[in-house]
Design a protein around this motif. Sequence first.
Motif, PDB file in Angstrom:
ATOM      1  N   ALA A  21      -8.706  17.046  10.967  1.00 40.41           N
ATOM      2  CA  ALA A  21      -7.268  17.316  11.023  1.00 40.41           C
ATOM      3  C   ALA A  21      -6.472  16.015  11.116  1.00 40.41           C
ATOM      4  N   ALA A  22      -6.930  15.073  11.936  1.00 38.61           N
ATOM      5  CA  ALA A  22      -6.238  13.791  12.050  1.00 38.61           C
ATOM      6  C   ALA A  22      -6.310  13.018  10.735  1.00 38.61           C
ATOM      7  N   THR A  23      -7.463  13.074  10.079  1.00 37.21           N
ATOM      8  CA  THR A  23      -7.607  12.390   8.796  1.00 37.21           C
ATOM      9  C   THR A  23      -6.693  13.000   7.749  1.00 37.21           C
ATOM     10  N   GLU A  24      -6.640  14.329   7.700  1.00 36.36           N
ATOM     11  CA  GLU A  24      -5.775  15.012   6.744  1.00 36.36           C
ATOM     12  C   GLU A  24      -4.308  14.695   7.014  1.00 36.36           C
ATOM     13  N   ALA A  25      -3.926  14.608   8.278  1.00 34.29           N
ATOM     14  CA  ALA A  25      -2.541  14.295   8.612  1.00 34.29           C
ATOM     15  C   ALA A  25      -2.147  12.917   8.084  1.00 34.29           C
ATOM     16  N   CYS A  26      -3.021  11.936   8.279  1.00 35.37           N
ATOM     17  CA  CYS A  26      -2.727  10.578   7.797  1.00 35.37           C
ATOM     18  C   CYS A  26      -2.634  10.531   6.276  1.00 35.37           C
ATOM     19  N   LEU A  27      -3.594  11.165   5.594  1.00 31.67           N
ATOM     20  CA  LEU A  27      -3.611  11.119   4.136  1.00 31.67           C
ATOM     21  C   LEU A  27      -2.437  11.877   3.534  1.00 31.67           C
ATOM     22  N   SER A  28      -2.080  13.029   4.118  1.00 29.91           N
ATOM     23  CA  SER A  28      -0.959  13.789   3.575  1.00 29.91           C
ATOM     24  C   SER A  28       0.357  13.047   3.791  1.00 29.91           C
ATOM     25  N   ALA A  29       0.502  12.359   4.916  1.00 28.18           N
ATOM     26  CA  ALA A  29       1.701  11.554   5.147  1.00 28.18           C
ATOM     27  C   ALA A  29       1.806  10.440   4.111  1.00 28.18           C
ATOM     28  N   CYS A  30       0.686   9.782   3.836  1.00 28.70           N
ATOM     29  CA  CYS A  30       0.692   8.733   2.813  1.00 28.70           C
ATOM     30  C   CYS A  30       1.032   9.316   1.442  1.00 28.70           C
ATOM     31  N   GLY A  31       0.501  10.509   1.152  1.00 31.07           N
ATOM     32  CA  GLY A  31       0.783  11.138  -0.132  1.00 31.07           C
ATOM     33  C   GLY A  31       2.250  11.463  -0.310  1.00 31.07           C
ATOM     34  N   ASP A  32       2.890  11.996   0.727  1.00 31.83           N
ATOM     35  CA  ASP A  32       4.307  12.342   0.607  1.00 31.83           C
ATOM     36  C   ASP A  32       5.179  11.095   0.548  1.00 31.83           C
ATOM     37  N   LEU A  33       4.858  10.089   1.335  1.00 28.29           N
ATOM     38  CA  LEU A  33       5.634   8.849   1.278  1.00 28.29           C
ATOM     39  C   LEU A  33       5.478   8.175  -0.077  1.00 28.29           C
ATOM     40  N   LEU A  34       4.286   8.273  -0.667  1.00 30.63           N
ATOM     41  CA  LEU A  34       4.092   7.739  -2.012  1.00 30.63           C
ATOM     42  C   LEU A  34       4.939   8.496  -3.026  1.00 30.63           C
ATOM     43  N   ALA A  35       4.983   9.831  -2.891  1.00 31.87           N
ATOM     44  CA  ALA A  35       5.801  10.637  -3.796  1.00 31.87           C
ATOM     45  C   ALA A  35       7.276  10.288  -3.646  1.00 31.87           C
ATOM     46  N   GLN A  36       7.752  10.106  -2.405  1.00 32.21           N
ATOM     47  CA  GLN A  36       9.149   9.754  -2.204  1.00 32.21           C
ATOM     48  C   GLN A  36       9.455   8.360  -2.738  1.00 32.21           C
ATOM     49  N   THR A  37       8.499   7.445  -2.612  1.00 30.92           N
ATOM     50  CA  THR A  37       8.696   6.097  -3.136  1.00 30.92           C
ATOM     51  C   THR A  37       8.809   6.110  -4.654  1.00 30.92           C
ATOM     52  N   ILE A  38       7.919   6.881  -5.293  1.00 26.69           N
ATOM     53  CA  ILE A  38       7.985   6.988  -6.760  1.00 26.69           C
ATOM     54  C   ILE A  38       9.295   7.641  -7.182  1.00 26.69           C
ATOM     55  N   GLY A  39       9.691   8.705  -6.479  1.00 27.25           N
ATOM     56  CA  GLY A  39      10.937   9.370  -6.827  1.00 27.25           C
ATOM     57  C   GLY A  39      12.154   8.493  -6.603  1.00 27.25           C
ATOM     58  N   LYS A  40      12.074   7.597  -5.636  1.00 30.51           N
ATOM     59  CA  LYS A  40      13.220   6.744  -5.303  1.00 30.51           C
ATOM     60  C   LYS A  40      13.353   5.556  -6.245  1.00 30.51           C
ATOM     61  N   HIS A  41      12.222   4.971  -6.643  1.00 30.42           N
ATOM     62  CA  HIS A  41      12.266   3.721  -7.397  1.00 30.42           C
ATOM     63  C   HIS A  41      11.866   3.860  -8.869  1.00 30.42           C
ATOM     64  N   VAL A  42      11.174   4.950  -9.215  1.00 27.23           N
ATOM     65  CA  VAL A  42      10.692   5.092 -10.582  1.00 27.23           C
ATOM     66  C   VAL A  42      11.400   6.228 -11.303  1.00 27.23           C
ATOM     67  N   LEU A  43      11.328   7.436 -10.724  1.00 28.82           N
ATOM     68  CA  LEU A  43      11.906   8.617 -11.371  1.00 28.82           C
ATOM     69  C   LEU A  43      13.377   8.761 -10.982  1.00 28.82           C
TER      70      LEU A  43
END
Length: 230
Positions: A21-43
């Motif tokens: 659960a702790a591992t999934e929490a860290c990875l999912s947070a990184c995934g969403d922040l990556l998506a927001q970064t792409i949406g903010k600077h690329v898309l």
Amino acid sequence: MATFFRFWTRQAEARPFVTVAATEACLSACGDLLAQTIGKHVLVKPTTKDTPQEPKGYDLMRTARFVLFATCVSPIGVRWHRFLDKRFPIRSQTAWFKTRRKPSSSAFHLSASTLAARAKRRSEHRQTARQVGKRLVCDVLFYEPLMYAAFFSSMALMEGGGIEDAKYRVSVLLLPTYLAGLTISPIVQSINFAFIPLIYRVPFGSCFDLFWDSYLSWVNTEKLAMIEEQ
């Protein structure tokens, strides 16, 4: 890195649900922040005089919702892999890696024990392939669609929508997301089921899912907005 890996393994053996659960929490947070970064600077939509674009900040509540969902469903993933292991057992997880001796110039030079060992290895390979195929079919047909439906409906409810909003989001986003997932998940899960020990399967899949989580986050937000605009 090796020290952290050993530490993670010890914790997973002692507390599998909490560690995953702790591992999934860290990875999912990184995934969403990556998506927001792409949406903010690329898309980024082009700026016009009538529709000026205001800079967007990071939506931490969106990341929190994503983390909460991943943490809550991680025990289901652990139990699902245990069920597949029990229902479709593989005699040897390392059957694919067993060394093969080079064949002799004549089959008559092979001893009976060598021929028997080769026949046993071929049988193990066929059995492993069949069991991996059964696990993959169950995962693709049952587990993945249910997880996508749970994800989109949970996001709708946590964002303040009602049951109708959850049904609408599932009806609009589930099928295209599922079809997109079929391009990569069978490959990753085949490796996962065939070679990865049970304790590491959920984190292994989640490492590849880091970019897939980014895609899901984008689908749940930007793509949904695009569909509603149309």
